[in-house]
Design an enzyme around this catalytic site. Structure first.
Site, PDB file in Angstrom:
ATOM      1  N   ASP A  96      -1.901  -1.294  -3.813  1.00 28.95           N
ATOM      2  CA  ASP A  96      -2.183  -0.578  -5.054  1.00 28.95           C
ATOM      3  C   ASP A  96      -1.031  -0.734  -6.042  1.00 28.95           C
ATOM      4  O   ASP A  96       0.010  -1.324  -5.723  1.00 28.95           O
ATOM      5  CB  ASP A  96      -2.470   0.900  -4.772  1.00 28.95           C
ATOM      6  CG  ASP A  96      -1.440   1.536  -3.838  1.00 28.95           C
ATOM      7  OD1 ASP A  96      -0.242   1.270  -4.027  1.00 28.95           O
ATOM      8  OD2 ASP A  96      -1.847   2.286  -2.921  1.00 28.95           O
ATOM      9  N   ASP A 144       0.843  -1.196   0.000  1.00 26.38           N
ATOM     10  CA  ASP A 144       0.000   0.000   0.000  1.00 26.38           C
ATOM     11  C   ASP A 144       0.880   1.249   0.000  1.00 26.38           C
ATOM     12  O   ASP A 144       1.702   1.431   0.902  1.00 26.38           O
ATOM     13  CB  ASP A 144      -0.904  -0.017   1.236  1.00 26.38           C
ATOM     14  CG  ASP A 144      -1.725   1.257   1.395  1.00 26.38           C
ATOM     15  OD1 ASP A 144      -1.939   1.948   0.381  1.00 26.38           O
ATOM     16  OD2 ASP A 144      -2.132   1.555   2.533  1.00 26.38           O
ATOM     17  N   ASP A 195     -10.427 -16.642 -15.963  1.00 29.81           N
ATOM     18  CA  ASP A 195     -11.222 -17.123 -14.843  1.00 29.81           C
ATOM     19  C   ASP A 195     -12.318 -18.057 -15.343  1.00 29.81           C
ATOM     20  O   ASP A 195     -13.049 -17.732 -16.289  1.00 29.81           O
ATOM     21  CB  ASP A 195     -11.833 -15.912 -14.120  1.00 29.81           C
ATOM     22  CG  ASP A 195     -12.549 -16.270 -12.849  1.00 29.81           C
ATOM     23  OD1 ASP A 195     -11.881 -16.762 -11.923  1.00 29.81           O
ATOM     24  OD2 ASP A 195     -13.772 -16.053 -12.771  1.00 29.81           O
ATOM     25  N   ASP A 226      -4.210   3.920   2.707  1.00 27.38           N
ATOM     26  CA  ASP A 226      -5.640   3.644   2.878  1.00 27.38           C
ATOM     27  C   ASP A 226      -5.904   2.203   3.306  1.00 27.38           C
ATOM     28  O   ASP A 226      -7.061   1.799   3.440  1.00 27.38           O
ATOM     29  CB  ASP A 226      -6.416   3.973   1.598  1.00 27.38           C
ATOM     30  CG  ASP A 226      -6.047   3.065   0.420  1.00 27.38           C
ATOM     31  OD1 ASP A 226      -5.110   2.242   0.556  1.00 27.38           O
ATOM     32  OD2 ASP A 226      -6.690   3.192  -0.644  1.00 27.38           O
ATOM     33  N   GLU A 280      -8.215 -21.179 -15.997  1.00 26.74           N
ATOM     34  CA  GLU A 280      -8.631 -21.847 -14.762  1.00 26.74           C
ATOM     35  C   GLU A 280      -9.722 -22.854 -15.101  1.00 26.74           C
ATOM     36  O   GLU A 280     -10.817 -22.489 -15.529  1.00 26.74           O
ATOM     37  CB  GLU A 280      -9.172 -20.834 -13.749  1.00 26.74           C
ATOM     38  CG  GLU A 280      -9.650 -21.501 -12.468  1.00 26.74           C
ATOM     39  CD  GLU A 280     -10.516 -20.602 -11.600  1.00 26.74           C
ATOM     40  OE1 GLU A 280     -10.608 -20.862 -10.388  1.00 26.74           O
ATOM     41  OE2 GLU A 280     -11.117 -19.647 -12.136  1.00 26.74           O
TER      42      GLU A 280
END
Length: 556
Positions: free
Chosen positions: A34, A26, A214, A30, A274
């Site tokens: 990121d 981070d 996915d 926050d 996947e």
């Protein structure tokens, strides 16, 4: 790519590192990881020297805008970056700074479904006759006893309940394999395919080197949406069906050829699919050059020599003639490998098994996919009920969880403990989105960096060893017979070199011999003390391995 050592063959020879962006680093306090935080850690991943981890590609779990009902796997805009992670300029900088280090960037593509907040779905539900009216799977449903409205068929959602939800706006049911907030798109509509492929091309043009697809074998459903046959075992409703009609449809093959043609038009790009709860042999059928498929053999194997021998042999046999396998021991949906393989072990034994598992991950035949945090031996983090974020673990309620247990995936997604000062293990100056591990002060990258015998330094040495020895990248695989059942021994070989790997799965010392005319020298030893002489085996000799010890030997 300045530090690129493999060229277009990187997808077979290299090591892929999965980053769960929310939990990696981070930069703005926050509590959520990121893209700028990831950029700051690129030298840790690969700076061109063996003091870095040495990986060749980063697979990013979803970074697109999302309401977060399934923590990013419900995409509301495929063409943008979620503001919690940054913006397109940050992504461009990530690509620009990763490539000179020889690091590729792979995106997670969630194309079976979108978010219910996606503009496509909002337009589809408002106007059945409009341009997006047929972009999702809408049906009127059936009438049951006493005229009650019933779903169109018996399909179950993987996350529980019916796979159909009634929409008052459109006045029809829509299909969702997962949450109601994740409506399935209609892949039989050519406009959907065109839009998806346009999106894929856009990311390739931005410099993306590959994609993870996915649940890709669930894209197509039977055209008539027939009810699935029932089965009479399985604790969850989803498991009590034979999934003949809601996935694995023949139309997938034609689409994959179209998709692969697009990806193949960009040199050195690749994909990995996947396989969603299917026969592992499907991984072979759907594989192609530069297009891999996760088969899940190894990720389900317990820490026993017999299990790894059987899984590895089955794995090798499946891909002996065609395709190229993956080597996966953990990911964002499964328990961390130290917890799964050594569930009741103390810290010392857990780290021994973590180092031995690293040997397996990085020396077996196939492309290794490493999950962030495994390189420091991270374990699952218990999450109290009131803090659970994972939707199926949270939504069922405590009573339902006792009857139909769903493993809380939050436990394997805890923030990375970097150490080196600062709160929360150096992950964030703010409150982390998930709780840190209980050992956040003692199990960190900084601490293990300074310890030559740490799990982190074992991973580093193994990855760089793999880079230097083609036999570990593309060599043949052969199990080496031994009279010691608790020791798993296998050979990786090319014409120029032969390497043998031996792993002791027992909690006691084991001795094994190699019947060969060669002399063997240790390239790597999980229990070696820095500065000690390399271990050797002469012709007809034997080698003793301590509990959970693994060695990599080269013949001369």
């Amino acid at each position: 790519m300045a530090n690129d050592v493999f060229g277009e063959d990187w997808w077979r020879r290299g090591v892929v590192y999965q980053v769960y962006p929310r939990s990696f680093a981070d930069s703005d306090g926050d509590g959520i990881g990121d893209l700028p935080g990831l950029i700051d850690k690129l030298d840790y991943l690969n700076d061109g020297t063996d003091s870095s981890l040495g990986i060749d590609a980063i697979w990013l779990s979803p970074i697109h805008p999302s309401p977060g009902y399934d923590v990013g796997y419900d995409v509301s805009d495929y063409d943008a970056i979620d503001p919690i992670f940054g913006n397109l300029d940050d992504f461009a900088r990530l690509v620009a700074e990763a490539h000179p280090r020889g690091v590729r960037i792979m995106l997670d593509l969630v194309m079976n479904h979108t978010s219910s907040a996606h503009r496509w779905f909002e337009a589809s539900r408002r106007d059945p006759n409009g341009p997006y009216g047929d972009w999702y799977l809408w049906r009127d449903g059936r009438r049951g006893r006493f005229g009650r409205r019933r779903p169109p068929n018996n399909w179950s959602s993987f996350f529980g309940g019916s796979a159909w939800t009634w929409d008052e706006v459109r006045g029809q049911y829509y299909l969702h394999t997962f949450l109601p907030e994740q409506p399935d798109v209609n892949w039989r509509n050519p406009a959907v395919r065109e839009a998806m492929l346009k999106m894929v091309r856009g990311w390739l043009e931005r410099g993306v080197d590959g994609f993870r697809l996915d649940v890709f074998n669930a894209f197509f459903k039977h055209a008539d949406l027939l009810s699935n046959p029932r089965r009479y075992r399985g604790r969850r409703p989803y498991d009590r069906q034979v999934h003949l009609y809601d996935k694995d449809q023949p139309e997938l093959v034609e689409f994959l050829a179209e998709f692969r043609a697009l990806v193949d038009s960009f040199p050195a790009s690749m994909t990995v699919g996947e396989l969603f709860s299917s026969d592992p042999l499907g991984a072979v059928r759907l594989s192609a050059p530069r297009h891999l498929v996760f088969d899940w053999w190894l990720i389900s194997t317990p820490w026993k020599a017999e299990g790894f021998v059987k899984s590895s042999e089955a794995h090798a046999e499946m891909f002996r003639e065609t395709g190229w396998p993956t080597v996966v021991l953990s990911n964002h949906d499964r328990s961390r490998q130290a917890s799964r393989l050594a569930p009741k072990a103390d810290a010392r034994t857990s780290d021994e098994i973590a180092r031995a598992a690293a040997v397996l991950s990085l020396t077996m035949r196939g492309t290794p996919f490493l999950y962030y945090g495994e390189e420091i031996g991270a374990r699952d983090v218990p999450v109290p009920w009131e803090e659970i974020i994972d939707p199926p673990a949270r939504n069922g309620g405590r009573l339902v969880q006792r009857l139909i247990p769903w493993w809380n995936r939050d436990q394997a997604r805890s923030p990375m403990p970097w150490g080196g000062g600062g709160p929360n293990g150096g992950f964030s100056s703010g409150r982390p989105w998930l709780r840190m591990a209980p050992d956040v002060d003692t199990r960190t990258v900084a601490i293990q960096d300074a310890d030559p015998g740490s799990v982190l330094n074992a991973y580093r040495r193994l990855i760089w060893l793999r880079r230097r020895h083609p036999a570990l990248q593309v060599g043949t695989y052969r199990q080496v017979p031994t009279r010691t059942p608790e020791v798993f021994v296998y050979e990786r070989a090319i014409d120029e070199e032969t390497i043998i790997v031996a792993v002791n799965f027992a909690s006691t010392e084991q001795t094994f011999g190699i019947k060969t005319s060669r002399r063997w020298r240790a390239l790597f030893d999980t229990h070696a003390v820095e500065g000690s002489e390399p271990r050797e085996i002469s012709e007809g000799g034997e080698l003793s391995l301590r509990p959970n010890q693994a060695v990599v030997l080269i013949g001369s």
